[in-house]
Design a protein around this motif. Structure first.
Motif, PDB file in Angstrom:
ATOM      1  N   ARG A  20     -27.291  61.866 -21.917  1.00 14.82           N
ATOM      2  CA  ARG A  20     -26.631  63.152 -21.660  1.00 14.82           C
ATOM      3  C   ARG A  20     -25.563  62.956 -20.596  1.00 14.82           C
ATOM      4  O   ARG A  20     -25.868  62.778 -19.427  1.00 14.82           O
ATOM      5  CB  ARG A  20     -27.652  64.193 -21.221  1.00 14.82           C
ATOM      6  CG  ARG A  20     -28.683  64.418 -22.303  1.00 14.82           C
ATOM      7  CD  ARG A  20     -29.648  65.486 -21.976  1.00 14.82           C
ATOM      8  NE  ARG A  20     -30.662  65.570 -23.024  1.00 14.82           N
ATOM      9  CZ  ARG A  20     -31.622  66.456 -23.041  1.00 14.82           C
ATOM     10  NH1 ARG A  20     -31.715  67.346 -22.084  1.00 14.82           N
ATOM     11  NH2 ARG A  20     -32.497  66.451 -24.017  1.00 14.82           N
ATOM     12  N   ARG A  21     -24.307  62.981 -21.047  1.00 11.23           N
ATOM     13  CA  ARG A  21     -23.168  62.818 -20.137  1.00 11.23           C
ATOM     14  C   ARG A  21     -22.801  64.178 -19.551  1.00 11.23           C
ATOM     15  O   ARG A  21     -22.768  65.169 -20.273  1.00 11.23           O
ATOM     16  CB  ARG A  21     -21.971  62.261 -20.881  1.00 11.23           C
ATOM     17  CG  ARG A  21     -22.238  60.919 -21.509  1.00 11.23           C
ATOM     18  CD  ARG A  21     -21.056  60.490 -22.353  1.00 11.23           C
ATOM     19  NE  ARG A  21     -21.452  59.446 -23.277  1.00 11.23           N
ATOM     20  CZ  ARG A  21     -20.708  58.404 -23.556  1.00 11.23           C
ATOM     21  NH1 ARG A  21     -19.531  58.259 -23.015  1.00 11.23           N
ATOM     22  NH2 ARG A  21     -21.129  57.489 -24.395  1.00 11.23           N
ATOM     23  N   LEU A  22     -22.500  64.210 -18.275  1.00 11.31           N
ATOM     24  CA  LEU A  22     -22.078  65.444 -17.637  1.00 11.31           C
ATOM     25  C   LEU A  22     -20.581  65.619 -17.847  1.00 11.31           C
ATOM     26  O   LEU A  22     -19.821  64.658 -17.730  1.00 11.31           O
ATOM     27  CB  LEU A  22     -22.385  65.404 -16.144  1.00 11.31           C
ATOM     28  CG  LEU A  22     -23.804  65.811 -15.733  1.00 11.31           C
ATOM     29  CD1 LEU A  22     -24.845  64.886 -16.294  1.00 11.31           C
ATOM     30  CD2 LEU A  22     -23.903  65.889 -14.242  1.00 11.31           C
ATOM     31  N   GLU A  23     -20.152  66.838 -18.150  1.00 11.17           N
ATOM     32  CA  GLU A  23     -18.728  67.103 -18.317  1.00 11.17           C
ATOM     33  C   GLU A  23     -17.980  66.875 -17.015  1.00 11.17           C
ATOM     34  O   GLU A  23     -16.877  66.338 -17.013  1.00 11.17           O
ATOM     35  CB  GLU A  23     -18.508  68.527 -18.810  1.00 11.17           C
ATOM     36  CG  GLU A  23     -18.926  68.744 -20.236  1.00 11.17           C
ATOM     37  CD  GLU A  23     -18.658  70.156 -20.706  1.00 11.17           C
ATOM     38  OE1 GLU A  23     -17.774  70.834 -20.144  1.00 11.17           O
ATOM     39  OE2 GLU A  23     -19.343  70.578 -21.657  1.00 11.17           O
ATOM     40  N   THR A  24     -18.575  67.309 -15.915  1.00 11.69           N
ATOM     41  CA  THR A  24     -18.001  67.136 -14.591  1.00 11.69           C
ATOM     42  C   THR A  24     -19.037  66.430 -13.723  1.00 11.69           C
ATOM     43  O   THR A  24     -20.170  66.895 -13.640  1.00 11.69           O
ATOM     44  CB  THR A  24     -17.663  68.501 -13.953  1.00 11.69           C
ATOM     45  OG1 THR A  24     -16.806  69.211 -14.840  1.00 11.69           O
ATOM     46  CG2 THR A  24     -17.000  68.322 -12.617  1.00 11.69           C
ATOM     47  N   PRO A  25     -18.696  65.324 -13.087  1.00 15.22           N
ATOM     48  CA  PRO A  25     -19.666  64.651 -12.217  1.00 15.22           C
ATOM     49  C   PRO A  25     -20.171  65.601 -11.124  1.00 15.22           C
ATOM     50  O   PRO A  25     -19.447  66.461 -10.640  1.00 15.22           O
ATOM     51  CB  PRO A  25     -18.867  63.494 -11.612  1.00 15.22           C
ATOM     52  CG  PRO A  25     -17.770  63.250 -12.597  1.00 15.22           C
ATOM     53  CD  PRO A  25     -17.422  64.604 -13.155  1.00 15.22           C
ATOM     54  N   THR A  26     -21.443  65.435 -10.767  1.00 15.33           N
ATOM     55  CA  THR A  26     -22.094  66.271  -9.766  1.00 15.33           C
ATOM     56  C   THR A  26     -22.306  65.472  -8.496  1.00 15.33           C
ATOM     57  O   THR A  26     -22.753  64.321  -8.542  1.00 15.33           O
ATOM     58  CB  THR A  26     -23.463  66.753 -10.306  1.00 15.33           C
ATOM     59  OG1 THR A  26     -23.245  67.491 -11.504  1.00 15.33           O
ATOM     60  CG2 THR A  26     -24.176  67.617  -9.300  1.00 15.33           C
ATOM     61  N   ALA A  27     -22.017  66.088  -7.342  1.00 15.95           N
ATOM     62  CA  ALA A  27     -22.218  65.422  -6.051  1.00 15.95           C
ATOM     63  C   ALA A  27     -23.711  65.274  -5.778  1.00 15.95           C
ATOM     64  O   ALA A  27     -24.476  66.240  -5.880  1.00 15.95           O
ATOM     65  CB  ALA A  27     -21.561  66.230  -4.938  1.00 15.95           C
ATOM     66  N   ASN A 109     -26.271  66.923  -3.455  1.00 14.01           N
ATOM     67  CA  ASN A 109     -25.585  66.826  -2.168  1.00 14.01           C
ATOM     68  C   ASN A 109     -25.020  68.214  -1.871  1.00 14.01           C
ATOM     69  O   ASN A 109     -23.889  68.523  -2.208  1.00 14.01           O
ATOM     70  CB  ASN A 109     -24.483  65.771  -2.209  1.00 14.01           C
ATOM     71  CG  ASN A 109     -23.886  65.510  -0.850  1.00 14.01           C
ATOM     72  OD1 ASN A 109     -24.018  66.309   0.068  1.00 14.01           O
ATOM     73  ND2 ASN A 109     -23.220  64.378  -0.721  1.00 14.01           N
ATOM     74  N   VAL A 110     -25.839  69.048  -1.248  1.00 18.75           N
ATOM     75  CA  VAL A 110     -25.477  70.439  -0.993  1.00 18.75           C
ATOM     76  C   VAL A 110     -24.246  70.528  -0.101  1.00 18.75           C
ATOM     77  O   VAL A 110     -23.355  71.338  -0.334  1.00 18.75           O
ATOM     78  CB  VAL A 110     -26.671  71.191  -0.373  1.00 18.75           C
ATOM     79  CG1 VAL A 110     -26.299  72.621  -0.040  1.00 18.75           C
ATOM     80  CG2 VAL A 110     -27.860  71.142  -1.313  1.00 18.75           C
ATOM     81  N   ALA A 111     -24.161  69.673   0.905  1.00 17.80           N
ATOM     82  CA  ALA A 111     -23.021  69.706   1.828  1.00 17.80           C
ATOM     83  C   ALA A 111     -21.713  69.443   1.087  1.00 17.80           C
ATOM     84  O   ALA A 111     -20.707  70.117   1.314  1.00 17.80           O
ATOM     85  CB  ALA A 111     -23.209  68.694   2.943  1.00 17.80           C
ATOM     86  N   ALA A 112     -21.700  68.485   0.182  1.00 20.10           N
ATOM     87  CA  ALA A 112     -20.482  68.173  -0.576  1.00 20.10           C
ATOM     88  C   ALA A 112     -20.141  69.308  -1.525  1.00 20.10           C
ATOM     89  O   ALA A 112     -18.968  69.634  -1.710  1.00 20.10           O
ATOM     90  CB  ALA A 112     -20.651  66.867  -1.339  1.00 20.10           C
ATOM     91  N   SER A 116     -16.619  71.665  -1.569  1.00 25.25           N
ATOM     92  CA  SER A 116     -15.734  71.738  -2.722  1.00 25.25           C
ATOM     93  C   SER A 116     -15.526  73.167  -3.210  1.00 25.25           C
ATOM     94  O   SER A 116     -14.648  73.408  -4.020  1.00 25.25           O
ATOM     95  CB  SER A 116     -16.266  70.863  -3.858  1.00 25.25           C
ATOM     96  OG  SER A 116     -17.473  71.399  -4.352  1.00 25.25           O
ATOM     97  N   ARG A 117     -16.339  74.119  -2.729  1.00 27.61           N
ATOM     98  CA  ARG A 117     -16.163  75.518  -3.126  1.00 27.61           C
ATOM     99  C   ARG A 117     -14.944  76.104  -2.433  1.00 27.61           C
ATOM    100  O   ARG A 117     -14.673  75.780  -1.278  1.00 27.61           O
ATOM    101  CB  ARG A 117     -17.384  76.352  -2.727  1.00 27.61           C
ATOM    102  CG  ARG A 117     -18.539  76.197  -3.647  1.00 27.61           C
ATOM    103  CD  ARG A 117     -19.578  77.253  -3.480  1.00 27.61           C
ATOM    104  NE  ARG A 117     -19.570  77.912  -2.173  1.00 27.61           N
ATOM    105  CZ  ARG A 117     -20.628  78.469  -1.630  1.00 27.61           C
ATOM    106  NH1 ARG A 117     -21.775  78.443  -2.251  1.00 27.61           N
ATOM    107  NH2 ARG A 117     -20.555  79.057  -0.459  1.00 27.61           N
TER     108      ARG A 117
END
Length: 138
Positions: A20-27, A109-112, A116-117
């Motif tokens: 399962r590839r993610l559309e957008t990489p997750t921190a 990685n909640v801080a990252a 990014s928000r």
């Protein structure tokens, strides 16, 4: 950059994918101390050549990375494909470590994610399927 090593994968059950590839990489944060454990004994840094201490890759116990894909193992576990940027101890060189790690060693990685928000956004992003927060089911 495309994720290395995935071009040869032929999905055996497309209706319930194993990869399962993610559309957008997750921190994420990767527990490097568990993924790439050090030597069993203590090694004195002053016993190493300066070229190794300065030029060797700097690994921390937990390092930020990007989650790109999940892969189901035949025993039911999930592996996460992560890309962890790493630098030499002196900061002159760097590379991306592409690793397959057990899902136990990857956390959001909640801080990252908060960095990014957009600053005016108060909404908490919902986890998408395959994010580090929720390992894929089935």
């Amino acid at each position: 950059m495309s994720e290395p090593g995935l071009d040869q994968w032929a999905e055996p059950f497309p209706e319930v994918p194993i990869l399962r590839r993610l559309e957008t990489p997750t921190a994420v944060l990767v527990d490097i101390s568990r993924v790439l454990p050090g030597a069993a004994g203590f090694i004195r840094a002053d016993g190493l050549p300066l070229r190794v201490r300065a030029g060797g890759i700097q690994l921390e116990s937990a390092m930020p990375g990007a989650l790109h894909a999940w892969l189901r193992v035949a025993d039911g576990r999930w592996l996460a494909q992560v890309c962890v940027p790493a630098r030499s101890a002196n900061g002159y060189s760097g590379l991306d470590l592409w690793l397959w790690v057990d899902s136990l060693f990857v956390t959001p990685n909640v801080a990252a994610a908060e960095k990014s928000r957009p600053p005016d956004s108060d909404a908490v992003p919902e986890p998408s399927q395959g994010s580090a927060r929720d390992v894929p089911r089935s």
